[in-house]
Design a protein around this motif. Sequence first.
Motif, PDB file in Angstrom:
ATOM      1  N   LYS A 109      -8.475   7.867  14.271  1.00  0.00           N
ATOM      2  CA  LYS A 109      -7.270   8.085  13.488  1.00  0.00           C
ATOM      3  C   LYS A 109      -7.192   7.059  12.369  1.00  0.00           C
ATOM      4  O   LYS A 109      -7.385   5.864  12.609  1.00  0.00           O
ATOM      5  N   LEU A 110      -6.916   7.555  11.176  1.00  0.00           N
ATOM      6  CA  LEU A 110      -6.798   6.703   9.997  1.00  0.00           C
ATOM      7  C   LEU A 110      -5.424   6.927   9.386  1.00  0.00           C
ATOM      8  O   LEU A 110      -5.094   8.032   8.956  1.00  0.00           O
ATOM      9  N   LYS A 111      -4.614   5.870   9.324  1.00  0.00           N
ATOM     10  CA  LYS A 111      -3.243   5.981   8.844  1.00  0.00           C
ATOM     11  C   LYS A 111      -3.100   5.439   7.430  1.00  0.00           C
ATOM     12  O   LYS A 111      -3.712   4.428   7.079  1.00  0.00           O
ATOM     13  N   ASN A 112      -2.308   6.154   6.648  1.00  0.00           N
ATOM     14  CA  ASN A 112      -1.846   5.662   5.349  1.00  0.00           C
ATOM     15  C   ASN A 112      -2.984   5.312   4.397  1.00  0.00           C
ATOM     16  O   ASN A 112      -2.947   4.298   3.695  1.00  0.00           O
ATOM     17  N   LEU A 113      -3.982   6.150   4.334  1.00  0.00           N
ATOM     18  CA  LEU A 113      -5.140   5.864   3.486  1.00  0.00           C
ATOM     19  C   LEU A 113      -4.765   5.853   2.010  1.00  0.00           C
ATOM     20  O   LEU A 113      -5.210   4.984   1.250  1.00  0.00           O
ATOM     21  N   PHE A 114      -3.926   6.793   1.577  1.00  0.00           N
ATOM     22  CA  PHE A 114      -3.545   6.904   0.171  1.00  0.00           C
ATOM     23  C   PHE A 114      -2.110   6.446  -0.087  1.00  0.00           C
ATOM     24  O   PHE A 114      -1.556   6.704  -1.150  1.00  0.00           O
ATOM     25  N   GLY A 115      -1.510   5.791   0.900  1.00  0.00           N
ATOM     26  CA  GLY A 115      -0.165   5.259   0.713  1.00  0.00           C
ATOM     27  C   GLY A 115       0.937   6.286   0.824  1.00  0.00           C
ATOM     28  O   GLY A 115       2.082   6.004   0.464  1.00  0.00           O
ATOM     29  N   LEU A 116       0.636   7.485   1.331  1.00  0.00           N
ATOM     30  CA  LEU A 116       1.631   8.543   1.471  1.00  0.00           C
ATOM     31  C   LEU A 116       2.124   8.687   2.904  1.00  0.00           C
ATOM     32  O   LEU A 116       2.800   9.663   3.231  1.00  0.00           O
ATOM     33  N   GLY A 117       1.762   7.750   3.761  1.00  0.00           N
ATOM     34  CA  GLY A 117       2.151   7.830   5.156  1.00  0.00           C
ATOM     35  C   GLY A 117       1.391   8.884   5.928  1.00  0.00           C
ATOM     36  O   GLY A 117       1.792   9.266   7.027  1.00  0.00           O
ATOM     37  N   GLU A 118       0.286   9.376   5.375  1.00  0.00           N
ATOM     38  CA  GLU A 118      -0.455  10.456   6.004  1.00  0.00           C
ATOM     39  C   GLU A 118      -1.285   9.936   7.175  1.00  0.00           C
ATOM     40  O   GLU A 118      -1.623   8.750   7.241  1.00  0.00           O
ATOM     41  N   LEU A 119      -1.619  10.833   8.068  1.00  0.00           N
ATOM     42  CA  LEU A 119      -2.450  10.506   9.222  1.00  0.00           C
ATOM     43  C   LEU A 119      -3.648  11.447   9.250  1.00  0.00           C
ATOM     44  O   LEU A 119      -3.493  12.664   9.347  1.00  0.00           O
ATOM     45  N   TRP A 120      -4.839  10.865   9.139  1.00  0.00           N
ATOM     46  CA  TRP A 120      -6.081  11.622   9.263  1.00  0.00           C
ATOM     47  C   TRP A 120      -6.634  11.396  10.666  1.00  0.00           C
ATOM     48  O   TRP A 120      -6.692  10.262  11.130  1.00  0.00           O
ATOM     49  N   ASP A 121      -7.043  12.452  11.300  1.00  0.00           N
ATOM     50  CA  ASP A 121      -7.627  12.281  12.632  1.00  0.00           C
ATOM     51  C   ASP A 121      -8.729  13.302  12.856  1.00  0.00           C
ATOM     52  O   ASP A 121      -8.652  14.453  12.408  1.00  0.00           O
ATOM     53  N   GLY A 122      -9.751  12.853  13.523  1.00  0.00           N
ATOM     54  CA  GLY A 122     -10.867  13.714  13.895  1.00  0.00           C
ATOM     55  C   GLY A 122     -11.169  13.539  15.369  1.00  0.00           C
ATOM     56  O   GLY A 122     -11.058  12.427  15.904  1.00  0.00           O
ATOM     57  N   SER A 123     -11.538  14.609  16.032  1.00  0.00           N
ATOM     58  CA  SER A 123     -11.797  14.538  17.462  1.00  0.00           C
ATOM     59  C   SER A 123     -12.978  15.420  17.833  1.00  0.00           C
ATOM     60  O   SER A 123     -13.253  16.439  17.183  1.00  0.00           O
ATOM     61  N   VAL A 124     -13.661  14.992  18.877  1.00  0.00           N
ATOM     62  CA  VAL A 124     -14.793  15.727  19.427  1.00  0.00           C
ATOM     63  C   VAL A 124     -14.600  15.784  20.935  1.00  0.00           C
ATOM     64  O   VAL A 124     -14.293  14.759  21.559  1.00  0.00           O
ATOM     65  N   ALA A 125     -14.742  16.960  21.501  1.00  0.00           N
ATOM     66  CA  ALA A 125     -14.594  17.128  22.944  1.00  0.00           C
ATOM     67  C   ALA A 125     -15.737  17.987  23.458  1.00  0.00           C
ATOM     68  O   ALA A 125     -16.075  19.015  22.859  1.00  0.00           O
ATOM     69  N   TYR A 126     -16.324  17.540  24.560  1.00  0.00           N
ATOM     70  CA  TYR A 126     -17.384  18.323  25.207  1.00  0.00           C
ATOM     71  C   TYR A 126     -17.037  18.464  26.675  1.00  0.00           C
ATOM     72  O   TYR A 126     -16.915  17.476  27.395  1.00  0.00           O
ATOM     73  N   GLY A 127     -16.829  19.707  27.102  1.00  0.00           N
ATOM     74  CA  GLY A 127     -16.464  19.968  28.484  1.00  0.00           C
ATOM     75  C   GLY A 127     -17.686  20.112  29.358  1.00  0.00           C
ATOM     76  O   GLY A 127     -18.698  20.693  28.954  1.00  0.00           O
ATOM     77  N   LEU A 128     -17.569  19.579  30.557  1.00  0.00           N
ATOM     78  CA  LEU A 128     -18.663  19.694  31.508  1.00  0.00           C
ATOM     79  C   LEU A 128     -18.830  21.124  31.998  1.00  0.00           C
ATOM     80  O   LEU A 128     -19.818  21.459  32.638  1.00  0.00           O
ATOM     81  N   ARG A 142       0.818  -1.216   0.000  1.00  0.00           N
ATOM     82  CA  ARG A 142       0.000   0.000   0.000  1.00  0.00           C
ATOM     83  C   ARG A 142       0.851   1.266   0.000  1.00  0.00           C
ATOM     84  O   ARG A 142       0.508   2.246  -0.657  1.00  0.00           O
ATOM     85  N   THR A 143       1.939   1.254   0.716  1.00  0.00           N
ATOM     86  CA  THR A 143       2.808   2.435   0.828  1.00  0.00           C
ATOM     87  C   THR A 143       3.638   2.602  -0.434  1.00  0.00           C
ATOM     88  O   THR A 143       4.207   1.636  -0.951  1.00  0.00           O
ATOM     89  N   TYR A 144       3.711   3.834  -0.916  1.00  0.00           N
ATOM     90  CA  TYR A 144       4.490   4.110  -2.127  1.00  0.00           C
ATOM     91  C   TYR A 144       5.970   3.821  -1.905  1.00  0.00           C
ATOM     92  O   TYR A 144       6.531   4.086  -0.842  1.00  0.00           O
ATOM     93  N   TYR A 145       6.621   3.313  -2.979  1.00  0.00           N
ATOM     94  CA  TYR A 145       8.036   2.946  -2.912  1.00  0.00           C
ATOM     95  C   TYR A 145       8.904   4.166  -2.595  1.00  0.00           C
ATOM     96  O   TYR A 145       9.824   4.092  -1.777  1.00  0.00           O
ATOM     97  N   PHE A 146       8.615   5.305  -3.225  1.00  0.00           N
ATOM     98  CA  PHE A 146       9.464   6.478  -3.055  1.00  0.00           C
ATOM     99  C   PHE A 146       9.451   6.980  -1.620  1.00  0.00           C
ATOM    100  O   PHE A 146      10.429   7.572  -1.146  1.00  0.00           O
TER     101      PHE A 146
END
Length: 521
Positions: free
Chosen positions: A169-188, A76-80
């Motif tokens: 967190k989603l790692k290496n979706l397009f083979g570029l070693g990228e990291l996608w992350d989404g977060s939700v926080a709700y404070g009391l 999946r990861t690009y050779y370069f």
Amino acid sequence: MVPQPERPISDPEDLEEFDDYFDDYDDLEEEEREDSESTILMPTDGANIEFLVRRLAAEERVVVRVNDVIIKGNTRTYYFLIAAEVEPIFREATTFLELLRAATAVDARLRRLGLFDSVTVTLDAGPPGFPTTVNVVVEVSEAKNQLTGDLGIYFVPEARSNSVQGSLKLKNLFGLGELWDGSVAYGLDQVSEVSIGLSLPKCTGLVAPLSARISLLSLDELKFSSHRQQVLGLSLCLLSIGNHDVSYNLSWRSLDDPLEGSQMSYETLSRKLGHSLFSALKYAFKIDRRDSAMRPTRGHALVSTTQIGGLCPDIQSLRLIRQEFDLRYAIPLGIYGAAFNFGISGGMIFPWGNASLNASSYLPERFYMGYNSSPILSLRGPTSVLGFKATGLGPAEHRRLVSNYSSDGKSKIFEKDHISGDLAVTAFADFSFNLPLRVLQEVGIHGHIFACTGSLNKFSENAYKGFSFQKFRDSFRSWVGFGMIIPTKLFRMEVNYCHILKQHEHDSPKMGLQFSFSRLQ
């Protein structure tokens, strides 16, 4: 093909496992040893290949050249991307020992990307007719689980607030070693945030790793003031090399008074309500050479942060320069684990542009002091102050109308709003020592005695005209205390007794016994 050892060689320490095989070849080693720059002939039997490995590892000046670097297992990861991480290191190796060290460095670097479950480096013979060449085979096993997540309740020690946070967190979706992350926080305490981010490693061809994040923050500060803030922002980490970090932030901010009908907000705040655009470039330099992050007894730390706001043509954008610095120094005393820790933090904000010093600085960007956390661990500017309530040190204004409004429906009286300041300085001296009980020493629990001082002043709105050294000296507050420190893996807990020596009219002190929680930076 030259027969290879049963497992790849990636560290010089691995060669010790072959010592039992080499005893029968000591005489042969003496006969075969030649000048360090001579040509190495590759043996053709399995016994002599082990002897050669031992000889080449022992002789640092034996010349070896990498003929080719072969990468396998990357489905999946690009050779370069992998080649950019490994080839420069191997190409620089000119001796066999350097080659083994390069293999160890490559293994660590690829694992640090977080994309592979395992990395194997094999040294193979080069093509026929080139006896001093080596082919390097790097075989990777890509991580099977690309998606990870967590959910939990988190406590922010400095602000004494709780929040429910979840992230994916989603790692290496397009083979570029990228990291996608989404977060939700709700404070009391009515603090909520939604954000999504993307990180790209340096090996994608960038000069440095690049990260970007879009966030929406809603902060209700009725607990300390009478305003509510909403921020929609984009942040970019442009450069992160060694001790240097450069980032850019673009945000659209909204400041409003939720009780506008009751006219609770003070005069300074009422002039700042509305929308504004904030565009800033931030540079940070950090050195931390202390021997421990939890209980430093030797070394020093320095952090300097410069932020320039208003880098856009919009005349409504906030234009300011914010400078902060932190300096820490620890001196061991050599008895009973005792050590002196000294520190000073400072910060200044001043608007720039036409008639800048006549205008008021933006409230959320000012310095708010009084967050109950350890000044030894805190390297985030002059904000950490023991002995005072949150945002409880500094200038304040009375509200225009006292209201019984409360978000939970209960009666609650608000008297004043802390408006903070533009020039802040804090300093401390801390003497730490081991407690006499051995059981406490084994778990790291120790005692300390401290003395602190701090000052917060207004500099904008022509306040600088009446500013003098005498006024600056009189603005300092001071307090002393002692207590016990309980370190944990996640935070540092302090049980302190504080006594205020000097305070000002609008301060909100907190004398007596108090608990302090500080996270590692």
